[in-house]
Design an enzyme around this catalytic site. Structure first.
Site, PDB file in Angstrom:
ATOM      1  N   GLU A 171       0.816  -1.215   0.000  1.00 22.35           N
ATOM      2  CA  GLU A 171       0.000   0.000   0.000  1.00 22.35           C
ATOM      3  C   GLU A 171       0.853   1.271   0.000  1.00 22.35           C
ATOM      4  OE1 GLU A 171      -3.582   2.299   2.463  1.00 22.35           O
ATOM      5  OE2 GLU A 171      -2.519   0.633   3.398  1.00 22.35           O
ATOM      6  N   LYS A 207      -2.922  -2.133  -2.635  1.00 20.64           N
ATOM      7  CA  LYS A 207      -3.944  -1.233  -2.111  1.00 20.64           C
ATOM      8  C   LYS A 207      -3.522   0.176  -2.486  1.00 20.64           C
ATOM      9  CE  LYS A 207      -6.656   0.101   1.932  1.00 20.64           C
ATOM     10  NZ  LYS A 207      -7.130  -0.274   3.292  1.00 20.64           N
TER      11      LYS A 207
END
Length: 289
Positions: A171, A207
């Site tokens: 992420e 993500k």
């Protein structure tokens, strides 16, 4: 679990607020800072909130295919069972937040802090039936050197995690308030594709912030080394986050604030479950649009 994440028609709930973000999450839930006097009481209150969410009738694998947990939530119980076991009984795949927060900004990015205990934490997660992990860093500016180093760090930590048989969610969040957001999206896409091409392990997950240009991350969605691409709400309220998400086919939600924003501690069970169910339905629809 792999099957559910790869082809499940739903989204991943982010229930992983850590020490720094917990007071804000509690305030949004209707619990002010004067309701607790130390960290233990604070974490107890946030665990009660999460327990109420994961034991709600609507929180199941039909629409919620995964949930990201804070370490204390992984170690805790809900409904009289360990949280990861309870989730998987409901068809919800458990993930664990493993990063230890952010460094100060340098070269337009905030790297993850050093994490010497990562291997031990991964071993504990495996023992508790967790499927994968999540770790966050932040891109604030379109600085090529900064974006390159942030992606390198994420993939280096992903290799440590994958060695334990866990699936890492990588992420590198682009700050949606950045004046250089679109350029940062494009730099991140370039560096992530290069890192994926060099990746030799099992597929990873990504993500990402929703891109300024709809569909920009399609090459990541289609990449053979990517199991799934999920999106954070990044500060968008749920209606706007869902509209933006639906413009990006193949990307599903992994929302935190946008999932929980209407829930209040003071609600009775019927009102709480109806509110949570409505949010789940709305995010699910955007994820499968």
């Amino acid at each position: 679990m792999l099957d559910q994440i790869k082809s499940g028609q739903g989204f991943i709930a982010a229930l992983d607020q850590s020490g720094g973000s917990t007071p804000k999450a509690l305030k949004g839930y209707g619990i002010e800072a004067d309701a607790f006097s130390n960290d233990e009481e604070m974490f107890g209150l946030i665990h009660d909130m999460r327990s109420r969410i994961v034991t709600a009738p609507c929180f199941n694998g039909d629409k919620v295919i995964g949930a990201i947990l804070f370490e204390r939530t992984m170690d805790g119980e809900a409904g009289g069972k360990p949280v990861p076991a309870l989730l998987w009984e409901r068809g919800v795949v458990p993930f664990l937040k493993v990063d230890k927060g952010l460094e100060d900004e340098a070269d337009g990015v905030q790297l993850m802090k050093a994490n010497p205990g990562l291997d031990e934490l991964c071993e504990r997660a495996v023992a508790k039936g967790v499927f994968g992990t999540k770790m966050r860093s932040v891109v604030n500016l379109a600085n090529p050197a900064g974006v390159k180093v942030i992606v390198e760090q994420q993939f280096a930590e992903a290799a440590r995690i994958a060695a334990h048989g866990l699936v890492p969610i990588i992420e590198p969040e682009v700050n949606i308030k950045s004046a250089e957001r679109d350029a940062a999206d494009r730099l991140l896409l370039k560096e992530t594709l290069a890192a994926l091409d060099a990746w030799t392990g099992a597929p990873v997950m990504l993500k990402l912030s929703l891109p300024t240009e709809a569909g920009l991350f399609q090459p990541l969605v289609d990449h053979p080394k990517v199991l799934r691409v999920v999106a954070l709400s990044g500060g968008f309220a749920r209606p706007e986050a869902c509209v933006e998400l639906a413009k990006n086919p193949g990307i599903i939600a992994s929302f935190s604030r946008a999932l929980l924003e209407d829930l209040r501690h003071q609600m009775g069970d019927d009102e709480f479950n109806a509110s949570l169910g409505g949010a789940i339905k709305e995010i699910h629809a955007a994820s499968v649009a």
